[in-house]
Design a protein around this motif. Structure first.
Motif, PDB file in Angstrom:
ATOM      1  N   LEU A 110       0.764  -1.184   0.058  1.00 31.62           N
ATOM      2  CA  LEU A 110      -0.057   0.059  -0.082  1.00 31.62           C
ATOM      3  C   LEU A 110       0.676   1.114  -0.049  1.00 31.62           C
ATOM      4  N   ASP A 111       2.133   1.133   0.041  1.00 31.91           N
ATOM      5  CA  ASP A 111       3.230   2.331   0.032  1.00 31.91           C
ATOM      6  C   ASP A 111       3.461   2.607  -1.322  1.00 31.91           C
ATOM      7  N   LEU A 112       2.801   3.709  -1.603  1.00 31.86           N
ATOM      8  CA  LEU A 112       2.938   4.234  -3.150  1.00 31.86           C
ATOM      9  C   LEU A 112       4.215   4.519  -3.577  1.00 31.86           C
ATOM     10  N   ASN A 113       4.924   5.017  -2.541  1.00 30.90           N
ATOM     11  CA  ASN A 113       6.556   5.410  -2.831  1.00 30.90           C
ATOM     12  C   ASN A 113       7.273   3.981  -3.259  1.00 30.90           C
ATOM     13  N   LEU A 114       6.817   3.035  -2.473  1.00 33.72           N
ATOM     14  CA  LEU A 114       7.498   1.598  -2.897  1.00 33.72           C
ATOM     15  C   LEU A 114       7.154   1.198  -4.218  1.00 33.72           C
ATOM     16  N   CYS A 115       5.715   1.459  -4.565  1.00 35.41           N
ATOM     17  CA  CYS A 115       5.249   0.810  -5.706  1.00 35.41           C
ATOM     18  C   CYS A 115       6.058   1.739  -6.853  1.00 35.41           C
ATOM     19  N   ALA A 116       6.347   2.928  -6.498  1.00 36.12           N
ATOM     20  CA  ALA A 116       6.777   3.808  -7.587  1.00 36.12           C
ATOM     21  C   ALA A 116       8.316   3.364  -7.974  1.00 36.12           C
ATOM     22  N   ARG A 117       8.938   2.987  -6.722  1.00 35.27           N
ATOM     23  CA  ARG A 117      10.225   2.673  -6.755  1.00 35.27           C
ATOM     24  C   ARG A 117      10.355   1.130  -7.854  1.00 35.27           C
ATOM     25  N   GLY A 122      -4.538  -6.813  -7.849  1.00 32.98           N
ATOM     26  CA  GLY A 122      -4.965  -6.679  -6.269  1.00 32.98           C
ATOM     27  C   GLY A 122      -5.718  -5.408  -6.519  1.00 32.98           C
ATOM     28  N   PRO A 123      -5.458  -4.791  -5.074  1.00 26.57           N
ATOM     29  CA  PRO A 123      -6.088  -3.498  -5.092  1.00 26.57           C
ATOM     30  C   PRO A 123      -5.801  -2.212  -5.878  1.00 26.57           C
ATOM     31  N   GLY A 124      -4.488  -2.626  -6.649  1.00 26.09           N
ATOM     32  CA  GLY A 124      -3.988  -1.767  -7.779  1.00 26.09           C
ATOM     33  C   GLY A 124      -2.947  -0.551  -7.236  1.00 26.09           C
ATOM     34  N   GLY A 125      -2.291  -1.162  -6.207  1.00 25.63           N
ATOM     35  CA  GLY A 125      -1.196  -0.061  -5.670  1.00 25.63           C
ATOM     36  C   GLY A 125       0.108   0.251  -6.982  1.00 25.63           C
ATOM     37  N   LEU A 126       0.583  -0.956  -7.210  1.00 28.23           N
ATOM     38  CA  LEU A 126       1.515  -1.264  -8.423  1.00 28.23           C
ATOM     39  C   LEU A 126       1.017  -0.422  -9.611  1.00 28.23           C
ATOM     40  N   THR A 127      -0.336  -0.871  -9.958  1.00 27.21           N
ATOM     41  CA  THR A 127      -0.773  -0.529 -11.164  1.00 27.21           C
ATOM     42  C   THR A 127      -1.008   0.855 -11.269  1.00 27.21           C
ATOM     43  N   ARG A 128      -1.443   1.709 -10.004  1.00 27.76           N
ATOM     44  CA  ARG A 128      -1.434   3.074 -10.064  1.00 27.76           C
ATOM     45  C   ARG A 128      -0.299   3.580 -10.430  1.00 27.76           C
ATOM     46  N   ALA A 129       0.900   3.191  -9.897  1.00 29.74           N
ATOM     47  CA  ALA A 129       2.360   3.753 -10.064  1.00 29.74           C
ATOM     48  C   ALA A 129       2.580   3.586 -11.625  1.00 29.74           C
ATOM     49  N   LEU A 130       2.221   2.518 -12.012  1.00 27.80           N
ATOM     50  CA  LEU A 130       2.541   2.197 -13.531  1.00 27.80           C
ATOM     51  C   LEU A 130       1.823   3.131 -14.268  1.00 27.80           C
ATOM     52  N   LEU A 131       0.533   3.381 -14.016  1.00 28.97           N
ATOM     53  CA  LEU A 131      -0.342   4.369 -14.736  1.00 28.97           C
ATOM     54  C   LEU A 131       0.334   5.684 -14.673  1.00 28.97           C
ATOM     55  N   ARG A 179       6.872  -5.604 -21.296  1.00 29.57           N
ATOM     56  CA  ARG A 179       7.747  -5.979 -20.155  1.00 29.57           C
ATOM     57  C   ARG A 179       6.777  -6.558 -19.143  1.00 29.57           C
ATOM     58  N   ILE A 180       7.307  -7.142 -18.182  1.00 24.42           N
ATOM     59  CA  ILE A 180       6.328  -7.506 -16.818  1.00 24.42           C
ATOM     60  C   ILE A 180       6.815  -6.714 -15.909  1.00 24.42           C
ATOM     61  N   VAL A 181       6.051  -6.387 -15.169  1.00 25.93           N
ATOM     62  CA  VAL A 181       6.238  -5.707 -13.630  1.00 25.93           C
ATOM     63  C   VAL A 181       4.964  -6.256 -12.817  1.00 25.93           C
ATOM     64  N   ALA A 182       5.697  -6.897 -11.706  1.00 23.22           N
ATOM     65  CA  ALA A 182       4.639  -7.638 -11.000  1.00 23.22           C
ATOM     66  C   ALA A 182       5.257  -7.833  -9.547  1.00 23.22           C
ATOM     67  N   SER A 235      11.222  -9.888   1.119  1.00 19.52           N
ATOM     68  CA  SER A 235      10.813  -9.810  -0.384  1.00 19.52           C
ATOM     69  C   SER A 235      11.789  -9.321  -1.235  1.00 19.52           C
ATOM     70  N   SER A 236      12.332  -9.417  -2.204  1.00 20.96           N
ATOM     71  CA  SER A 236      13.162  -8.927  -2.975  1.00 20.96           C
ATOM     72  C   SER A 236      12.655  -8.607  -4.589  1.00 20.96           C
ATOM     73  N   VAL A 237      12.855  -7.350  -5.114  1.00 21.26           N
ATOM     74  CA  VAL A 237      12.661  -6.838  -6.480  1.00 21.26           C
ATOM     75  C   VAL A 237      13.805  -7.210  -7.187  1.00 21.26           C
ATOM     76  N   ILE A 238      13.451  -8.025  -8.362  1.00 22.44           N
ATOM     77  CA  ILE A 238      14.765  -8.307  -9.363  1.00 22.44           C
ATOM     78  C   ILE A 238      14.424  -7.936 -10.795  1.00 22.44           C
ATOM     79  N   THR A 239      15.187  -7.749 -11.577  1.00 28.47           N
ATOM     80  CA  THR A 239      14.914  -7.535 -13.238  1.00 28.47           C
ATOM     81  C   THR A 239      15.702  -8.678 -13.682  1.00 28.47           C
ATOM     82  N   LEU A 240      14.831  -9.129 -14.860  1.00 24.66           N
ATOM     83  CA  LEU A 240      15.550 -10.192 -15.630  1.00 24.66           C
ATOM     84  C   LEU A 240      15.513  -9.423 -16.986  1.00 24.66           C
ATOM     85  N   TYR A 241      16.772  -9.390 -17.825  1.00 22.60           N
ATOM     86  CA  TYR A 241      16.744  -8.865 -19.029  1.00 22.60           C
ATOM     87  C   TYR A 241      17.008 -10.038 -19.842  1.00 22.60           C
TER      88      TYR A 241
END
Ligand code: SAM
Length: 281
Positions: free
Chosen positions: A28-35, A54-63, A114-117, A194-200
């Motif tokens: 729910l932390d929109l700063n983390l979603c934006a990160r 889900g409730p769309g926190g990350l979706t909001r940041a993407l939009l 790209r996938i962001v999830a 949890s960790s965020v990773i990017t696969l290229y």
């Protein structure tokens, strides 16, 4: 910036109690979603596929970052709430209700994809293996996993975390761990970090090999990861020592010390032997 009600209010209004069977831990932390979105780089081109909005926190940041989003959500309770979000960003968000395991993300929207999830942890690895099947369809995959799984995906040879998933992911992708997220950032908090990773995705795999054979060889080698290869590779059905020697690998080595390229060499020898056997009839 589009004015939207706070996520907590939206969740309460829609009675969206987290369902553990769907791996629901909401960020729910929109700063983390934006990160997370910043980690994904330029999202303004092509299509961004989100699994489990889900409730769309990350979706909001993407939009908010200008992405065209196609989001796949299994929980029908999220439909109305995500519909409100789609209305707030006309033409920018399409929601596909359903199971992401059954949907081919490689054909959604237009390239570059790209996938962001923030993945549901119970099916995270299975989803990743599915995307690896057609990995060049994506320019990147920025994914949140439980930390232990993220470390396995990015692990180097000679480490405890190194295994099947490290080899299959790194054979096809360059992997970067971006940052960790504390369980307290989620509602409800998960038991794990949890960790965020990017696969290229690489333009071509790290070394040539048949995917199915490579999977078979790594499964066999790591099926008995403490054993030497001359023992663990017996489950492939041939002479394990001869196999290692033909691939230029010490049969007394253990699976976790081999590079991805060495696993590919083993897979190529297995294919060569099996093809020769088939030709002889
Ligand atoms: N993206 C949201 C966030 O960051 O707050 C929710 C993340 S939550 C960890 C995982 C989401 O994936 C949940 O919304 C859950 O309903 C959804 N989900 C679980 N299994 C799924 C599947 N097989 N296909 C699509 N969505 C799924």
């Amino acid at each position: 910036m589009t004015e939207l009600p706070p996520l907590r209010d939206v969740i309460a209004r829609h009675g969206l109690l987290a369902d553990k069977s769907l791996g629901q831990h909401f960020l729910l932390d929109l700063n983390l979603c934006a990160r997370i979105v910043r980690t994904a780089g330029d999202v303004t081109r092509g299509t961004t596929i989100e699994v489990g909005p889900g409730p769309g926190g990350l979706t909001r940041a993407l939009l908010e970052a200008g992405a065209n989003v196609i989001a796949i959500e299994k929980d029908p309770r999220c439909g109305a709430l995500l519909g409100e979000l789609a209305d707030a960003y006309p033409g920018k968000l399409e929601v596909i209700p359903g199971d992401a395991l059954k949907i081919d993300a490689a054909t959604l929207g237009t390239a570059p994809r790209r996938i962001v999830a923030n993945l549901p942890y119970n099916v995270g690895t299975e989803l990743l293996f599915g995307w690896l099947e057609n990995v060049t369809a994506f320019e990147s995959m920025t994914l949140m996993f439980q930390r232990e799984v993220a470390l396995r995906i990015a692990a180097e040879p000679g480490t405890k975390a190194y295994g099947r998933v490290s080899i299959m992911a790194q054979w096809l992708c360059h992997v970067e761990i971006a940052f960790d997220i504390n369980p307290r950032a989620f509602t409800p908090p998960p038991q794990v970090d949890s960790s965020v990773i990017t696969l290229y995705p690489r333009p071509a795999p790290l070394a040539p090999a048949n995917r199915a054979t490579l999977e078979r060889v790594t499964a066999s080698a790591f099926g008995q990861r403490r054993k030497m290869l001359r023992q663990s590779l017996k489950s492939l059905g041939g002479d394990a020592i001869a196999l290692c020697e033909a691939a230029g690998i010490d049969p007394t080595a253990r699976a976790e010390t081999l590079t991805v390229q060495q696993f590919c060499a083993l897979a190529n020898v297995v294919d060569g032997l099996e093809n020769a056997r088939d030709t002889r009839g």
